[in-house]
Design an enzyme around this catalytic site. Structure first.
Site, PDB file in Angstrom:
ATOM      1  N   ARG A  46     -48.272  34.032  95.495  1.00  0.00           N
ATOM      2  CA  ARG A  46     -47.680  34.283  94.174  1.00  0.00           C
ATOM      3  C   ARG A  46     -46.313  33.597  94.074  1.00  0.00           C
ATOM      4  NH1 ARG A  46     -45.214  38.873  93.449  1.00  0.00           N
ATOM      5  NH2 ARG A  46     -46.831  40.165  94.373  1.00  0.00           N
ATOM      6  N   TYR A  98     -48.421  26.892  67.087  1.00  0.00           N
ATOM      7  CA  TYR A  98     -49.690  27.236  67.713  1.00  0.00           C
ATOM      8  C   TYR A  98     -49.961  28.729  67.430  1.00  0.00           C
ATOM      9  CZ  TYR A  98     -53.161  28.249  71.215  1.00  0.00           C
ATOM     10  OH  TYR A  98     -54.299  28.663  71.833  1.00  0.00           O
ATOM     11  N   ASP A 170     -42.179  22.696  72.950  1.00  0.00           N
ATOM     12  CA  ASP A 170     -43.587  22.700  73.354  1.00  0.00           C
ATOM     13  C   ASP A 170     -44.060  21.248  73.250  1.00  0.00           C
ATOM     14  OD1 ASP A 170     -46.392  22.825  73.453  1.00  0.00           O
ATOM     15  OD2 ASP A 170     -46.427  24.858  72.656  1.00  0.00           O
ATOM     16  N   LYS A 195     -54.632  21.200  77.938  1.00  0.00           N
ATOM     17  CA  LYS A 195     -54.915  20.138  76.976  1.00  0.00           C
ATOM     18  C   LYS A 195     -54.847  18.758  77.656  1.00  0.00           C
ATOM     19  CE  LYS A 195     -54.965  23.845  74.486  1.00  0.00           C
ATOM     20  NZ  LYS A 195     -53.864  24.298  73.651  1.00  0.00           N
TER      21      LYS A 195
HETATM   22  C1  LIG Z   1     -53.208  25.553  73.482  1.00  0.00           C
HETATM   23  C2  LIG Z   1     -51.770  25.605  73.193  1.00  0.00           C
HETATM   24  C3  LIG Z   1     -50.945  26.614  73.717  1.00  0.00           C
HETATM   25  C4  LIG Z   1     -51.510  27.749  74.561  1.00  0.00           C
HETATM   26  O1  LIG Z   1     -52.008  27.303  75.775  1.00  0.00           O
HETATM   27  P1  LIG Z   1     -53.255  27.974  76.562  1.00  0.00           P
HETATM   28  O2  LIG Z   1     -53.377  27.097  77.752  1.00  0.00           O
HETATM   29  O3  LIG Z   1     -54.434  27.933  75.644  1.00  0.00           O
HETATM   30  O4  LIG Z   1     -52.848  29.368  76.895  1.00  0.00           O
HETATM   31  C5  LIG Z   1     -49.595  26.565  73.427  1.00  0.00           C
HETATM   32  N1  LIG Z   1     -49.075  25.585  72.661  1.00  0.00           N
HETATM   33  C6  LIG Z   1     -49.840  24.606  72.125  1.00  0.00           C
HETATM   34  C7  LIG Z   1     -49.210  23.557  71.287  1.00  0.00           C
HETATM   35  C8  LIG Z   1     -51.207  24.587  72.379  1.00  0.00           C
HETATM   36  O5  LIG Z   1     -51.962  23.616  71.842  1.00  0.00           O
END
Ligand SMILES: *Cc1c(COP(=O)(O)O)cnc(C)c1O
Length: 378
Positions: A46, A98, A170, A195
């Protein structure tokens, strides 16, 4: 080293002596101590695990950060970040956000005493007008999901410095291949590694990347205490995905540009939101702060029927949530990612029953265009 080399050799630490080219998967929860009060550097997974450490070092280098932490999902990373704040603190965030981040803020962080102000952060004076003494941070998504608004990162970073706010970006849509927010003045970068970084629609992951040692120490404490760490196997899948990040981003962007231009000319398409089109309102800012435009396109059809027909008729492109992988995916933001956003708020932003969002994958752009063409037939 250049970025594409760093994707492959982002961490040169060797964790064993076999000469293995691929970093081993250290599938161990715990590590034996060589003696009383001694450690190999690894105690319990962890806190740290060699496979995950290799991944974190790579991400930190790609973003020009001091440290990176790998989480079990993007939402786990953002949820951990929210632990920096206390009841009474205010937080400003992009209004086109998001959907999961919006849900976390409004339904979990708000219950814990935080107050949120949502604004189009591409409008600097509207953002500045919301800053109060209790405001502690600004979270910017750029480009935003799904409306592709672009925020001038140098300008918001100046604003945050003047008011002592933490700037969080982000960077999921562009990845460090196209945009490096820490170089533009951000304090923290957030990623959904699910992603583009992973890139194969097969693994969930998230990252926090920080610029300085003080913030790294605070977040590492939260990280080891709350425990949403990425598993060794998923860390290895991420490492493998990142090796091809540069080539994937280039090719996906090239196809996205062709598709965006094709959509602009189609009689059933009324609006195309792609940051790489010179007609995009913040095209100039994108050119200034990023080295590319990515591969996310939103577009508005002429009617709800056209949108629904298209979703049912596509064959190569698949109707599914998520983005950034080798497979092209199309989503219906109104029903999927943005279902939790109040209708009036959503519609005011342009997220209506005619809006679709396309994540352009690595298939041949000719096949993708042919697929859209048949799906848009009368
Ligand atoms: C998908 C996404 C998230 C969340 O991520 P997860 O891996 O699905 O928990 C946060 N910000 C953006 C811009 C995203 O596309």
């Amino acid at each position: 080293m250049k970025f594409d080399t760093l994707c492959i050799h982002g961490s040169d630490t060797k964790y064993d002596s076999t000469g293995a080219i691929s970093v081993p998967i250290f599938q161990s929860a715990t590590f034996a101590h060589p003696g009383i009060g001694l450690s190999t550097g690894y105690d319990y997974s962890r806190l740290q695990n060699p496979t995950r450490e290799h991944l974190e070092k790579t991400i930190a280098r790609l973003e020009n950060g001091y440290d990176a932490m790998a989480f079990s999902s993007g939402m786990a990373a953002i949820a951990a970040l929210m632990e920096l704040f206390r009841p009474g603190d205010r937080f400003i965030a992009s209004d086109d956000l998001y959907g999961g981040s919006h849900r976390l803020f409004c339904h979990i962080s708000a219950k814990n005493g935080l107050t949120f102000d949502f604004v189009d952060t591409s409008d600097i004076s509207a953002t500045a007008a919301l800053i109060r003494p209790e405001t502690k941070a600004l979270l910017v998504e750029t480009p935003t999901n799904p409306m592709m608004q672009v925020t001038d990162l140098a300008a918001v970073s100046k604003l945050c410095r003047e008011h002592g706010l933490l700037l969080i970006v982000d960077n999921t849509f562009l990845t460090p291949y196209f945009q490096k927010p820490l170089d533009l003045g951000a304090d923290t970068v957030v990623h959904s590694g699910t992603k583009y970084l992973g890139g194969h629609n097969d693994t969930l992951a998230g990252f926090l990347v920080v610029k300085d040692a003080g913030l790294s120490e605070r977040l590492r404490f939260i990280y080891k205490t709350t425990g949403a760490c990425l598993s060794p196997f998923d860390s290895w899948l991420m490492i493998r995905g990142i090796k091809t990040l540069a080539v994937r981003m280039e090719r996906q962007q090239e196809s996205a540009m062709k598709i965006a231009q094709w959509l602009c000319k189609h009689k059933k398409i009324k609006k195309v939101y792609y940051v790489g089109l010179p007609s995009h309102p913040q095209y100039g800012i994108s050119k200034k702060q990023a080295t590319g435009f990515g591969a996310m396109i939103s577009f508005e059809t002429d009617s709800e029927k056209t949108a629904l027909d298209l979703l049912q008729r596509v064959k190569v492109i698949q109707y599914a949530e998520s983005l950034g992988g080798v497979e092209s995916l199309i989503t219906y933001p109104m029903l999927q990612t943005h279902a939790d956003i109040p209708k009036e708020v959503r519609e005011a932003k342009g997220i209506n029953e005619r809006l679709l969002r396309l994540s352009v994958g690595l298939e041949s752009s000719a096949d993708l265009i042919a697929d859209l063409e048949q799906a848009l037939r009368d």
